[in-house]
Design a protein around this motif. Sequence first.
Motif, short mmCIF file in Angstrom:
data_model
loop_
_atom_site.label_atom_id
_atom_site.label_comp_id
_atom_site.label_asym_id
_atom_site.label_seq_id
_atom_site.Cartn_x
_atom_site.Cartn_y
_atom_site.Cartn_z
N ALA A 1 -4.37 2.60 4.61
CA ALA A 1 -3.04 2.56 5.24
C ALA A 1 -3.12 2.47 6.76
O ALA A 1 -2.42 1.65 7.38
N CYS B 1 0.84 -1.20 0.00
CA CYS B 1 0.00 0.00 0.00
C CYS B 1 0.87 1.25 0.00
O CYS B 1 0.63 2.20 -0.76
N GLY B 2 1.89 1.25 0.85
CA GLY B 2 2.79 2.41 0.89
C GLY B 2 3.54 2.62 -0.41
O GLY B 2 3.74 3.76 -0.85
N GLU B 3 3.95 1.54 -1.04
CA GLU B 3 4.66 1.65 -2.31
C GLU B 3 3.78 2.32 -3.37
O GLU B 3 4.25 3.18 -4.14
N THR C 1 10.00 9.19 2.90
CA THR C 1 8.99 8.15 2.71
C THR C 1 9.60 6.91 2.07
O THR C 1 9.33 5.78 2.49
N LEU D 1 10.00 2.92 3.64
CA LEU D 1 9.53 1.71 2.95
C LEU D 1 10.68 0.75 2.68
O LEU D 1 10.54 -0.47 2.84
N ALA E 1 5.56 2.69 8.07
CA ALA E 1 6.04 3.23 6.79
C ALA E 1 4.88 3.44 5.82
O ALA E 1 4.83 4.44 5.09
N GLY E 2 3.94 2.49 5.79
CA GLY E 2 2.78 2.64 4.92
C GLY E 2 1.92 3.82 5.33
O GLY E 2 1.43 4.58 4.48
N TYR E 3 1.73 4.00 6.64
CA TYR E 3 0.92 5.13 7.12
C TYR E 3 1.64 6.46 6.85
O TYR E 3 1.00 7.46 6.48
N ALA F 1 3.59 7.00 4.35
CA ALA F 1 3.40 7.23 2.92
C ALA F 1 2.04 7.84 2.64
O ALA F 1 1.89 8.70 1.76
N ALA F 2 1.02 7.40 3.39
CA ALA F 2 -0.32 7.97 3.21
C ALA F 2 -0.35 9.45 3.61
O ALA F 2 -0.96 10.28 2.93
N ARG G 1 -2.03 -0.60 9.40
CA ARG G 1 -1.03 -0.37 10.45
C ARG G 1 -1.46 -1.00 11.77
O ARG G 1 -0.64 -1.55 12.52
#
Length: 341
Positions: free
Chosen positions: A321, A204-206, A239, A243, A291-293, A295-296, A325
């Motif tokens: 995201a 999701c983060g990617e 960011t 990731l 990391a995903g959050y 990125a959001a 988490r």
Amino acid sequence: MRFLLTDEQREFGRSLDALLTAADTPAVLRAWAAGDHGPGRALWGRLADAGVFALAVPEAYGGVGPLPVEAAVACVELARHAVPGPVAETLAAGVLLAGAGGPVAEEWLPGIASGAAVVSLTLEGYGPYAPDADAADAVFTVSGDELRLAPGPGEPSASADPARRLFRPEPGGAPVAKGPALRAAARAAGDWAAFATAALALGCGEELLRATVAYVKQRTQFGVPVGSFQAVKHRLADTLLGLEFARPLLYGAAAELASEVSRPGAGTGSAEGSPGAGAAVAAAKVTAGEAGYAAARTALQLHGAIGYTEELDLAWWLRRARPLRDAWGTPSACRARVLAG
């Protein structure tokens, strides 16, 4: 310890990317959120044909697993394309039922491997909610040393992600398996659920980072792309670092889980979940989830107000995201498990 994927594993990821790119997953996701599970179940079947759900099911029941590294590859790709449905829960159910054995495993595991059965579940210590229980063919609950098949999905609860609805399964249901071995199977299933969710958070983060980089290259201010501003570059670089730092932890956890499977007597999928694997999974979960959050938050900041509008597909990744988490191990719970070893 080897962290590099093999050529076959990378090709598996590329094949899933191609399949999902052609599937128009945002439209499938919108239909799923509206209560129309038909397109999502059809996509689920195509993913099963590619071998995704067989990765957590032992060969004795029609699967090819457990193969945690390949499962991580698959979950990252599925999250990059926002595939709806209880992916982590179905994979974890494969591990749980294989450990439980008996008639319930014989009844449900071949269907999980083939994609005919979508499964959700709850485990003690991970909260009372079963994601997407209304779309599942079975909802399993574990309490103590008893495994039960819930009589119904129960009532829905509010969810930050409208395409990942939460349900409290109806109480009751006859036990379908019980005994001390079930506790070990539940521990292993919890590790797999957290592990798969970590991979989903990373994917999701990617995708959020990819979409944001593309956007800041196109949006202009003062006659130049906003992506040329140093502050924007630094935010995106931070960011990316988050990731990329999570990725080796994810595959390190996969290696720990794979080492358990390779132990003598573990080929049936009955790995008990060693403290080492649990700590590695927790480290991957907290790092990938954060990391995903992050990125959001970056995506929303750099897209501006348009990023949160439902008309923009990006909003579906933004809403996913934070639930990823916190699902199957909050950051604080995962940190405590890492410190406990």
